[in-house]
Design an enzyme around this catalytic site. Structure first.
Site, mmCIF file in Angstrom:
data_model
loop_
_atom_site.group_PDB
_atom_site.id
_atom_site.type_symbol
_atom_site.label_atom_id
_atom_site.label_comp_id
_atom_site.label_asym_id
_atom_site.label_seq_id
_atom_site.Cartn_x
_atom_site.Cartn_y
_atom_site.Cartn_z
ATOM 1 N N LEU A 151 0.831 -1.211 0.000
ATOM 2 C CA LEU A 151 0.000 0.000 0.000
ATOM 3 C C LEU A 151 0.864 1.258 0.000
ATOM 4 C CD1 LEU A 151 0.173 1.365 3.033
ATOM 5 C CD2 LEU A 151 -1.433 -0.433 3.609
ATOM 6 N N LYS A 152 0.261 2.325 -0.548
ATOM 7 C CA LYS A 152 0.929 3.632 -0.533
ATOM 8 C C LYS A 152 0.226 4.490 0.512
ATOM 9 C CE LYS A 152 -0.154 4.498 -4.892
ATOM 10 N NZ LYS A 152 -0.752 3.221 -5.316
ATOM 11 N N GLY A 254 12.532 15.494 -7.900
ATOM 12 C CA GLY A 254 12.089 16.252 -6.732
ATOM 13 C C GLY A 254 13.220 16.419 -5.732
ATOM 14 N N CYS A 261 9.385 4.090 4.353
ATOM 15 C CA CYS A 261 9.728 2.821 3.691
ATOM 16 C C CYS A 261 10.988 2.882 2.832
ATOM 17 C CB CYS A 261 8.557 2.347 2.853
ATOM 18 S SG CYS A 261 7.165 1.862 3.881
#
Ligand SMILES: NC(=O)c1ccc[n+]([C@@H]2O[C@H](COP(=O)([O-])OP(=O)(O)OC[C@H]3O[C@@H](n4cnc5c(N)ncnc54)[C@H](O)[C@@H]3O)[C@@H](O)[C@H]2O)c1
Length: 449
Positions: A151-152, A254, A261
Site C-alpha cells: 500500500l501507498k 524532486g 519505507c
C-alpha cells in the site's frame, strides 16, 4: 474469519479495517495505549483518506475491536498479522525486536491452529526466526505466511481494497488455503494472488521498493544533468515515460525520496547484500544520490541569496514526505528546514495534514501558519517541498504581494518557469533551466508511426 492484527500503525490499522469491512471479525492490538484509547473513540492516530469511516462503521457493527492486550487479541484468532514497525538498526539492517516480541506472545497465547503472517517488511530469513520463536512456546501447530504490503500512504485503503497483486509466501497447504480465502474478496476483478516460497516473498517487497527508489534517484540525477546541459526534465520524462517498457510512474524529479519505507528498506537491503558478500552497487548509488538530492532545495535557495540566508524568513509549503499523508518520517522538508535554521534563517511552514506531526518533531523552532498564504506574510522567499493539490494552482499575484522578495523555489516542478518569469519571480525548479521559454505543447499524433 477471526483475525488478530498486532501493530496499529499505517499498515496494521488499514489491514484491520479493510479485513473487517469484508466481514471478518478483527481485533487490532497495539502497545501504545494512547493510540488504542483514541481508536476506541474513532479518533485516528494518522491521516489516511477513507480510513476513518471504515474504522467507525466496522467498530459500530461489532466487527472491529481495539485492545492493548496483545495476548487477548490472539486468543481465538485463525490468522495473526504481525504489522509492527521494523525501524533501521544502527548498521542499517531492519530491527526485528518488535516482530520477535510479538512472535513470542503469539506462541504463548495461541489457542488453536493458526496462520502467523508477517506483514511488516522484514529481510529474507525473518520468517524462520519468527517460526523458531513461536515454536519455542507453541503447544499447537502453526503455519507461516509472508505477506508483504504494497500500500501507498495517502491511498492506503484503495490500495488494500483493490491491490495490483497479493504476494503470499507460504509453505503449507493450510496457510495457502486460509490466505486464499481471506484475500478472495480483494481480487474479484482478476488481479492475481501470487503464491511463492517465503524467502522470495520477503525479497519481493525489498526489490519492489528498491526498484522504485532507483527510478527516483535516476530521474533526480537526470534532472540535475538537464540543468547543466540546458535540457528540460519535464519533457525528457514525458519522452521516456511513453515508452511502454519504461512507463510513466515514478519518473518525477524532486527533493529526494523520504517516508517510512524507501529510505529504511533500501538501507536494509544494502545491509543484507553486504552481509551476504554480494554488495548491491546500484543501490549504494541510489542512496548516495538521494542523500545529496535532499540538499538541492537549500542549495538553490542559498544561491538566490548569494549564500547569505542569515536573518531571512523562509515560507515552506509542504512538510509531509508526500501529499495525502501526515507522515514526516525522513521527509525532505526536515532536511531543508534543519539546513535553513542552521544558517540563521527563520522558517514559517504550512501543511494541510502534517502540522501536528511537525509540531511534535520541530516544536517551536519554526513557526506554523494556518494557511499557505499566511505562511508568506513577511517571508523573503517561498520553498515548495510537497506537491499537495492545493499548492498546484495558487494565486501568484497574492504570493508576489505577500513575499518581501519574489523568490520561489519549487521542489516539485508545479509551476511553469516561463509564466513565473513573466510574473517577475526569481524561480527555481528541478531539472529545468531558470530562464526558459514556455513549455512546448506535446501533441499526441494519432496513428503516427
Ligand atoms: N507505512 C507504509 O507505507 C508501509 C507500507 C508497506 C509496509 N510497511 C511496513 O509495515 C510495518 C509497519 O509500518 P507502519 O508504517 O505501519 O509502522 P508504524 O510505526 O506506523 O506502526 C507500528 C505500530 O506497531 C506498534 N508496536 C510496536 N511494537 C509492538 C508490540 N510488541 N506489540 C504491539 N504493537 C507494537 C507501535 O506502537 C506502532 O503503533 C513496517 O515493517 C513497514 O516497513 C509500511
Amino acid at each position: 474469519m477471526n483475525i488478530a492484527v498486532v501493530g496499529t500503525g499505517y499498515v496494521g490499522l488499514v489491514v484491520g479495517a479493510c479485513l473487517a469491512e469484508t466481514g471478518n471479525d478483527v481485533v487490532c492490538a497495539d502497545v501504545d495505549r494512547e493510540k488504542i484509547d483514541g481508536l476506541k473513540r474513532n479518533v485516528l492516530p494518522i491521516y489516511e483518506p477513507g480510513l476513518e469511516p471504515l474504522v467507525e462503521r466496522n467498530q459500530a457493527q461489532g466487527r472491529l475491536a481495539f485492545t492493548t492486550d496483545v495476548s487477548a487479541a490472539i486468543r481465538g484468532a485463525q490468522v495473526v498479522f504481525i504489522a509492527v514497525g521494523t525501524p533501521p538498526d544502527e548498521d542499517g539492517s531492519a530491527d526485528l525486536r518488535h516482530v520477535l516480541n510479538v512472535a513470542e506472545v503469539i506462541g504463548r497465547g495461541m489457542d488453536r491452529e493458526l496462520v502467523v503472517v508477517t506483514k511488516s517488511t522484514v529481510p529474507v530469513g525473518t520468517a524462520s526466526k519468527v517460526a523458531a520463536v513461536v515454536g519455542r512456546h507453541a503447544k499447537l501447530p502453526f503455519h507461516l505466511c509472508s505477506n508483504p504490503e504494497f500500500l501507498k500512504e495517502g491511498a492506503a485503503v484503495d490500495d488494500f481494497m483493490k491491490p495490483d497483486r497479493v504476494v503470499l509466501g507460504v509453505e503449507s497447504d493450510f496457510a495457502r488455503s486460509v490466505m486464499a480465502e481471506l484475500y478472495a474478496p480483494f481480487v474479484r476483478t482478476g488481479k492475481p494472488i501470487i503464491f511463492m516460497d517465503i524467502p522470495s516473498a520477503e525479497m519481493t517487497k525489498y526489490a519492489a521498493n528498491a526498484m522504485l527508489a532507483t527510478r527516483i534517484s535516476f530521474m533526480n540525477e537526470i534532472a540535475n544533468l538537464c540543468e547543466r546541459v540546458g535540457a528540460n526534465v519535464d519533457l525528457v520524462r514525458r519522452g521516456i515515460g511513453t515508452d511502454e517498457r519504461i512507463g510513466p510512474s515514478f519518473l518525477f524529479p524532486g527533493p529526494g525520496y523520504g517516508g517510512s519505507c524507501f529510505p529504511k528498506d533500501v538501507k536494509a537491503l544494502v545491509r543484507t547484500a553486504r552481509d551476504s558478500g554480494m554488495p548491491l552497487r546500484v543501490l549504494d548509488a541510489v542512496e548516495e544520490v538521494n542523500e545529496s538530492q535532499k540538499h538541492r532545495l537549500f542549495e538553490k535557495l542559498s544561491a538566490c541569496f548569494g549564500g547569505s540566508l542569515s536573518g531571512a524568513t523562509i515560507a515552506v509549503w509542504g512538510l509531509a514526505f508526500k501529499p495525502q499523508t501526515d507522515d514526516m518520517r525522513e521527509a525532505p522538508a526536515l532536511t531543508f528546514i534543519e539546513e535553513a535554521l542552521a544558517v540563521g534563517a527563520q522558517v514559517v511552514a504550512h501543511d494541510p495534514a502534517a502540522m501536528h506531526e511537525a509540531k511534535r518533531k520541530l516544536g517551536d523552532r519554526i513557526r506554523y501558519a494556518d494557511s499557505n498564504y499566511e505562511a508568506l506574510e513577511g517571508a523573503d522567499a517561498l520553498v515548495v517541498v510537497t506537491d499537495w493539490n492545493e499548492y498546484r494552482h495558487p494565486d501568484f499575484d497574492r504570493i508576489k504581494a505577500s513575499l518581501r522578495r519574489p523568490i520561489v523555489i519549487d521542489g516539485r516542478n508545479l509551476y511553469d518557469p516561463a509564466k513565473m518569469q513573466s510574473l517577475g519571480f526569481t524561480y527555481e525548479s528541478i531539472g529545468r533551466r531558470r530562464a526558459e521559454a514556455s513549455l512546448p505543447r506535446v501533441e499526441v499524433a494519432v496513428g503516427a508511426a
